[in-house]
Design a protein around this motif. Sequence first.
Motif, mmCIF file in Angstrom:
data_model
loop_
_atom_site.group_PDB
_atom_site.id
_atom_site.type_symbol
_atom_site.label_atom_id
_atom_site.label_comp_id
_atom_site.label_asym_id
_atom_site.label_seq_id
_atom_site.Cartn_x
_atom_site.Cartn_y
_atom_site.Cartn_z
ATOM 1 N N GLN A 1 0.890 -1.285 -0.080
ATOM 2 C CA GLN A 1 0.083 -0.089 0.029
ATOM 3 C C GLN A 1 0.907 1.368 0.167
ATOM 4 O O GLN A 1 1.293 1.862 1.309
ATOM 5 C CB GLN A 1 -0.849 -0.027 1.112
ATOM 6 N N GLN A 2 1.186 1.786 -1.055
ATOM 7 C CA GLN A 2 2.006 2.906 -1.370
ATOM 8 C C GLN A 2 1.743 4.163 -0.578
ATOM 9 O O GLN A 2 2.347 4.789 0.069
ATOM 10 C CB GLN A 2 2.370 3.181 -2.675
ATOM 11 N N GLU A 3 0.365 4.550 -0.769
ATOM 12 C CA GLU A 3 -0.140 5.701 0.029
ATOM 13 C C GLU A 3 -0.001 5.544 1.555
ATOM 14 O O GLU A 3 0.378 6.575 2.230
ATOM 15 C CB GLU A 3 -1.406 5.980 -0.557
ATOM 16 N N LEU A 4 -0.339 4.313 2.108
ATOM 17 C CA LEU A 4 -0.418 4.110 3.512
ATOM 18 C C LEU A 4 1.006 4.044 4.156
ATOM 19 O O LEU A 4 1.660 4.696 4.919
ATOM 20 C CB LEU A 4 -0.970 2.754 3.778
ATOM 21 N N ALA A 5 1.981 3.647 3.219
ATOM 22 C CA ALA A 5 3.500 3.700 3.349
ATOM 23 C C ALA A 5 3.782 5.133 3.598
ATOM 24 O O ALA A 5 4.871 5.505 4.543
ATOM 25 C CB ALA A 5 4.266 3.045 2.324
ATOM 26 N N CYS B 1 5.593 -0.824 1.101
ATOM 27 C CA CYS B 1 5.844 0.124 0.096
ATOM 28 C C CYS B 1 6.293 -0.636 -1.256
ATOM 29 O O CYS B 1 6.482 -1.823 -1.452
ATOM 30 C CB CYS B 1 6.863 1.172 0.301
ATOM 31 N N ARG B 2 6.176 0.117 -2.355
ATOM 32 C CA ARG B 2 6.708 -0.209 -3.583
ATOM 33 C C ARG B 2 7.851 0.336 -3.901
ATOM 34 O O ARG B 2 7.880 1.652 -4.227
ATOM 35 C CB ARG B 2 5.648 -0.022 -4.999
ATOM 36 N N LYS C 1 9.859 0.531 -6.377
ATOM 37 C CA LYS C 1 10.151 1.560 -7.458
ATOM 38 C C LYS C 1 9.391 2.639 -7.571
ATOM 39 O O LYS C 1 9.227 3.178 -8.567
ATOM 40 C CB LYS C 1 9.770 0.512 -8.659
ATOM 41 N N GLY C 2 8.337 2.798 -6.491
ATOM 42 C CA GLY C 2 7.347 3.718 -6.572
ATOM 43 C C GLY C 2 7.765 5.281 -5.954
ATOM 44 O O GLY C 2 7.206 6.189 -6.165
ATOM 45 N N PHE C 3 8.986 5.079 -5.810
ATOM 46 C CA PHE C 3 9.702 6.589 -5.198
ATOM 47 C C PHE C 3 10.711 7.029 -6.187
ATOM 48 O O PHE C 3 11.357 6.475 -6.973
ATOM 49 C CB PHE C 3 10.622 6.100 -3.728
ATOM 50 N N ASP C 4 10.583 8.354 -6.341
ATOM 51 C CA ASP C 4 11.622 8.991 -7.224
ATOM 52 C C ASP C 4 12.906 9.328 -6.454
ATOM 53 O O ASP C 4 13.055 8.928 -5.318
ATOM 54 C CB ASP C 4 11.009 10.368 -7.847
ATOM 55 N N ARG C 5 14.064 9.773 -7.335
ATOM 56 C CA ARG C 5 15.114 9.722 -6.642
ATOM 57 C C ARG C 5 15.319 10.869 -5.365
ATOM 58 O O ARG C 5 15.858 10.539 -4.403
ATOM 59 C CB ARG C 5 16.004 10.420 -7.606
ATOM 60 N N ASP C 6 14.801 11.963 -5.694
ATOM 61 C CA ASP C 6 14.630 13.074 -4.577
ATOM 62 C C ASP C 6 13.882 12.630 -3.388
ATOM 63 O O ASP C 6 14.350 13.020 -2.387
ATOM 64 C CB ASP C 6 13.889 14.298 -5.271
ATOM 65 N N ASN D 1 18.616 -1.484 1.920
ATOM 66 C CA ASN D 1 18.569 -2.814 1.746
ATOM 67 C C ASN D 1 17.152 -3.271 1.074
ATOM 68 O O ASN D 1 17.230 -3.942 -0.061
ATOM 69 C CB ASN D 1 18.710 -3.710 2.724
ATOM 70 N N TYR D 2 15.980 -2.988 1.463
ATOM 71 C CA TYR D 2 14.845 -3.192 0.896
ATOM 72 C C TYR D 2 14.231 -2.201 -0.028
ATOM 73 O O TYR D 2 13.261 -2.641 -0.858
ATOM 74 C CB TYR D 2 13.513 -3.383 2.113
ATOM 75 N N VAL D 3 14.553 -0.887 0.041
ATOM 76 C CA VAL D 3 14.153 0.053 -0.999
ATOM 77 C C VAL D 3 15.011 0.460 -2.020
ATOM 78 O O VAL D 3 14.842 0.288 -3.254
ATOM 79 C CB VAL D 3 13.282 1.118 -0.391
ATOM 80 N N ALA D 4 15.959 1.088 -1.660
ATOM 81 C CA ALA D 4 17.049 1.909 -2.622
ATOM 82 C C ALA D 4 17.589 0.796 -3.517
ATOM 83 O O ALA D 4 17.818 1.098 -4.711
ATOM 84 C CB ALA D 4 18.124 2.415 -1.623
ATOM 85 N N LYS D 5 18.047 -0.315 -3.060
ATOM 86 C CA LYS D 5 18.716 -1.382 -3.872
ATOM 87 C C LYS D 5 17.541 -1.919 -4.921
ATOM 88 O O LYS D 5 18.068 -2.138 -6.083
ATOM 89 C CB LYS D 5 19.018 -2.630 -3.044
ATOM 90 N N LYS D 6 16.442 -1.732 -4.944
ATOM 91 C CA LYS D 6 15.438 -2.241 -5.778
ATOM 92 C C LYS D 6 14.848 -1.115 -6.494
ATOM 93 O O LYS D 6 13.773 -1.084 -7.495
ATOM 94 C CB LYS D 6 14.297 -2.853 -5.129
#
Length: 223
Positions: free
Chosen positions: A49-53, A72-73, A75-80, A100-105
């Motif tokens: 749930q991206q919005e809840l995240a 979260c997803r 891949k759903g975050f932009d760089r900034d 490890n769980y977000v930036a690496k993916k």
Amino acid sequence: MVEVTVLEIVAELAALEDPKARAVNEKHGDDHGVNLGKLRALAKRLKTQQELAHQLWATDETAARLLAILICRPKGFDRDELDVMLRQARTPKVHDWLVNYVAKKNPHCEELRLAWFTDPDPVVASAGWALTSERVAKNPEGLDLAGLLDVIEAEMEDAPDRLQWAMNQCLAQIGIEHAEHRARAIDIGERLGVLRDYPTPPNCTSPFAPIWISEMVRRQHDK
């Protein structure tokens, strides 16, 4: 799935608070008392749930942010967004999971690695080194491994704790994965002595790079 609000989730996390878990976590710099197994079970129930995240992250509560990372997803975050989130990560566990769980993916992983690697904030820089260790192990093409060893040799001994740990991991990965640099990596580890006396539980591998390298290479040969 029945929609839940961020207030309901925060209340559920508060109900999971365990003083014993908090005491253990606080020894590692993490200010929450939720058992991680129970946190993962809650994440499994909520699913992605991206919005809840986003909403959980905005609470600035450690347990809520850990849960946000799990649902979260990546891949759903932009760089900034990810850059801001890393700088907001106040505790070691949140920082480590975010890397490890977000930036690496994330598709901006390499861009973030380069930006964080040279950041003047040593905690931010440690994230760049963590992503570099990942590349050393999985995608080393284009990396200057000898140059990385030069930096480690010159700077690791006096680096702040989080950055020193990440640089030491990179040193070990170079020695484990790249036989042509193994002798130098072991020599650097021996001479600097970083984490030589780190308390290591039985049946666990010491983070002291020469021991770590030798043990992992032995395991590879035994396969």
